[in-house]
Enzyme design. Structure first.
Site, PDB file in Angstrom:
ATOM      1  N   ASP A  14       8.751   9.631   9.464  1.00  0.00           N
ATOM      2  CA  ASP A  14       8.240   8.283   9.188  1.00  0.00           C
ATOM      3  C   ASP A  14       8.741   7.213  10.243  1.00  0.00           C
ATOM      4  O   ASP A  14       8.980   5.893  10.191  1.00  0.00           O
ATOM      5  CB  ASP A  14       8.883   7.682   7.790  1.00  0.00           C
ATOM      6  CG  ASP A  14       8.509   8.680   6.715  1.00  0.00           C
ATOM      7  OD1 ASP A  14       7.549   9.088   6.677  1.00  0.00           O
ATOM      8  OD2 ASP A  14       9.414   8.913   5.823  1.00  0.00           O
ATOM      9  N   LYS A  17       4.801   7.807  13.801  1.00  0.00           N
ATOM     10  CA  LYS A  17       4.294   8.715  14.974  1.00  0.00           C
ATOM     11  C   LYS A  17       2.627   8.459  15.038  1.00  0.00           C
ATOM     12  O   LYS A  17       2.254   8.538  16.082  1.00  0.00           O
ATOM     13  CB  LYS A  17       4.315  10.263  14.632  1.00  0.00           C
ATOM     14  CG  LYS A  17       6.009  10.316  14.694  1.00  0.00           C
ATOM     15  CD  LYS A  17       6.427  11.898  14.621  1.00  0.00           C
ATOM     16  CE  LYS A  17       6.390  12.057  12.987  1.00  0.00           C
ATOM     17  NZ  LYS A  17       7.334  11.686  12.126  1.00  0.00           N
ATOM     18  N   GLY A  41       2.875  12.326   6.469  1.00  0.00           N
ATOM     19  CA  GLY A  41       2.123  11.477   6.138  1.00  0.00           C
ATOM     20  C   GLY A  41       1.886  10.344   7.176  1.00  0.00           C
ATOM     21  O   GLY A  41       2.747   9.732   7.536  1.00  0.00           O
ATOM     22  N   HIS A  42       0.756  10.451   7.834  1.00  0.00           N
ATOM     23  CA  HIS A  42       0.452   9.535   9.102  1.00  0.00           C
ATOM     24  C   HIS A  42      -0.413   8.554   8.799  1.00  0.00           C
ATOM     25  O   HIS A  42      -1.618   9.149   8.651  1.00  0.00           O
ATOM     26  CB  HIS A  42       0.432  10.440  10.314  1.00  0.00           C
ATOM     27  CG  HIS A  42       1.143  11.593  10.690  1.00  0.00           C
ATOM     28  ND1 HIS A  42       1.190  12.608  11.429  1.00  0.00           N
ATOM     29  CD2 HIS A  42       2.642  11.469  10.420  1.00  0.00           C
ATOM     30  CE1 HIS A  42       2.343  13.300  11.476  1.00  0.00           C
ATOM     31  NE2 HIS A  42       3.172  12.492  11.047  1.00  0.00           N
ATOM     32  N   GLN A 225       7.528  15.299  10.484  1.00  0.00           N
ATOM     33  CA  GLN A 225       8.859  15.081   9.801  1.00  0.00           C
ATOM     34  C   GLN A 225       9.651  14.524  11.242  1.00  0.00           C
ATOM     35  O   GLN A 225       8.855  14.061  12.146  1.00  0.00           O
ATOM     36  CB  GLN A 225       9.601  16.127   9.295  1.00  0.00           C
ATOM     37  CG  GLN A 225       8.661  16.679   8.142  1.00  0.00           C
ATOM     38  CD  GLN A 225       7.449  17.323   8.186  1.00  0.00           C
ATOM     39  OE1 GLN A 225       7.475  18.422   8.916  1.00  0.00           O
ATOM     40  NE2 GLN A 225       6.613  16.824   7.377  1.00  0.00           N
TER      41      GLN A 225
END
Ligand code: IMP
Length: 427
Positions: A14, A17, A41-42, A225
């Site tokens: 988080d 990125k 989760g991007h 990650q």
């Protein structure tokens, strides 16, 4: 000039990125995911619409970039099709721009079920996983019994492998968890149907990437990650089950480690963590709540609140060295705007020596040693040049460079694409 660039989170994920990928995208020809799965989760804003990528490389939202899912990724086809459909509505033309390696291991419903049963059990160590079957799918991969994409096109082999898997998993569901079994015929039919649907996307990633390299194309290796969640190098056992450090790139795609021209490391100006596990600089007071609220620190995949704390430059410096980072991008510096004092952990006070701490990363009980910085009133939010930053913010950044022994080449000063300072372009 760099042709291949790796983008790695250097904390517990988080780090922001997605936004950095978005910024680099105009100079890229291809992007490759090589580890993890739909636990990532991007978050991106495309034409004013928020879209969260879990499994697809987030570069997919740029029409000229071809995206790959390499062999190191564990793929849930339910999640993939859902995400393709969503992305198709916002961006379009996904089928022509996405290749999935035929060597990827598949996440099956029994992986998800076992992950969730284990996490829900009072008798077992809770890791705080995303509950998406990531660790259990990797267990099958190293146990040499994964169902891979290629197996979807060989009916007898697929049925045999599913039967063998369900013998094992159903007995665990039954005996250890008193839970219902999964039906073989239903699962077999679902896999066959998925195989048909996946066909247009399946390809030979190794060869295609070699062709790109031979044609001097610019390629991004898009990490998911963060380094401290790496199964081998992270805060074990509170980690994810893949190699989220630089080591995952070669084996997760099928390239040589010498094929990485530039490694860009991403870290927040403070630290966050989701799930269980040690977090030496975690703040349990109103400052922690302030960072969480101002930084909007809620997990993009599970919606869980993120734990917040000061920047841990001791761990960051270690992650920089582990990953051969050539340049750092510091994100969310604007969240620190207006604070009177900002702390940065530079060392630990502990009975255990630093080399021993670094070797195992068992960080329970260590006390951070902080360096204090004067905060700044003049906001950094929205600034686009280093010279526009106030002196205190500049000093903060220059100290990170000193502590980590690497240049800070990018600074993110807000959620919008243009809220970015580039001191040296990595491509
Ligand atoms: P798993 O990857 O679902 O097995 O979860 C293992 C640990 O990694 C948990 O602490 C998760 O919260 C964490 N994790 C997995 N993916 C991400 C991510 O993309 N960002 C932050 N933490 C993650």
């Amino acid at each position: 000039m760099a042709k291949t660039i790796s983008l790695l989170g250097l904390q517990w994920g988080d780090e922001g990125k997605g936004k950095v990928v978005d910024h680099l995208a105009k100079d890229l020809d291809a992007a490759i995911r090589y580890q993890g799965g739909h636990n990532a989760g991007h978050t991106l804003i495309v034409d004013g619409k928020k879209i969260v990528f879990h499994l697809l490389p987030s570069a997919i939202c740029h029409a000229d970039i071809h995206c790959y899912i390499g062999r190191g990724v564990v793929v849930s086809l339910d999640a993939l099709f859902e995400e393709i459909e969503e992305a198709e509505q916002v961006i379009g033309n996904i089928e022509d721009r996405l290749t999935v390696s035929s060597a990827c291991s598949l996440i099956q419903p029994y992986h998800i079920k076992l992950d969730q049963l284990r996490e829900g059990s009072k008798k077992l160590t809770k890791i705080g996983t995303t509950g998406r079957g990531i660790g259990t799918a990797y267990e099958d991969r190293v146990g040499r019994r994964s169902i891979r994409v290629t197996d979807l096109y060989s009916e007898n082999k697929l049925r045999d492998k599913l039967e063998e898997a369900l013998d094992f998993y159903n007995s665990i569901f039954n005996h250890s968890f008193k839970s219902s079994e999964i039906d073989l015929n239903e699962l077999f039919d679902k896999n066959l149907k998925h195989g048909e649907e996946l066909k247009p996307y399946v390809g030979n990633v190794i060869q295609e990437v070699r062709d790109l390299q031979n044609a001097n194309k610019k390629i991004l290796f898009e990490g998911a990650q963060g380094a401290l969640l790496d199964v081998s190098l992270g805060t074990y056992p509170y980690v994810t089950s893949s190699n989220s450090s630089v080591g995952g790139i070669a084996s997760g795609i099928g390239i040589s480690p010498t094929n990485i021209d530039f490694s860009l490391g991403i870290a927040k100006a403070y630290t966050t963590r989701v799930g269980e596990g040690p977090f030496p600089t975690e703040l349990f007071d109103s400052m922690g709540t302030y960072l969480a609220e101002k930084g909007g620190e809620v997990g993009a995949t599970t919606g869980r609140p993120r734990r917040c704390g000061w920047l841990d430059a001791f761990l960051l410096s270690h992650a920089v060295k582990l990953n051969g980072i050539d340049g750092l991008c510091i994100t969310k510096i604007d969240v620190l705007d207006g604070l009177e004092t900002i702390k940065v952990c530079t060392d630990y006070s502990s009975d255990i020596s630093n080399p021993e701490l670094i070797e195992t990363l068992t960080l329970e009980g260590v006390e951070p040693v902080y360096k204090e910085f004067k905060g700044w009133d003049e906001p950094t939010a929205g600034k686009q040049a280093f010279e526009e930053l106030n002196d205190k913010a500049k000093e903060f950044i220059l100290n990170i460079e000193d502590l980590c022994e690497v240049p800070v080449i990018m600074i993110s000063t807000g959620p919008k694409r243009e809220d970015t300072i580039i001191r040296k372009h990595p491509l």
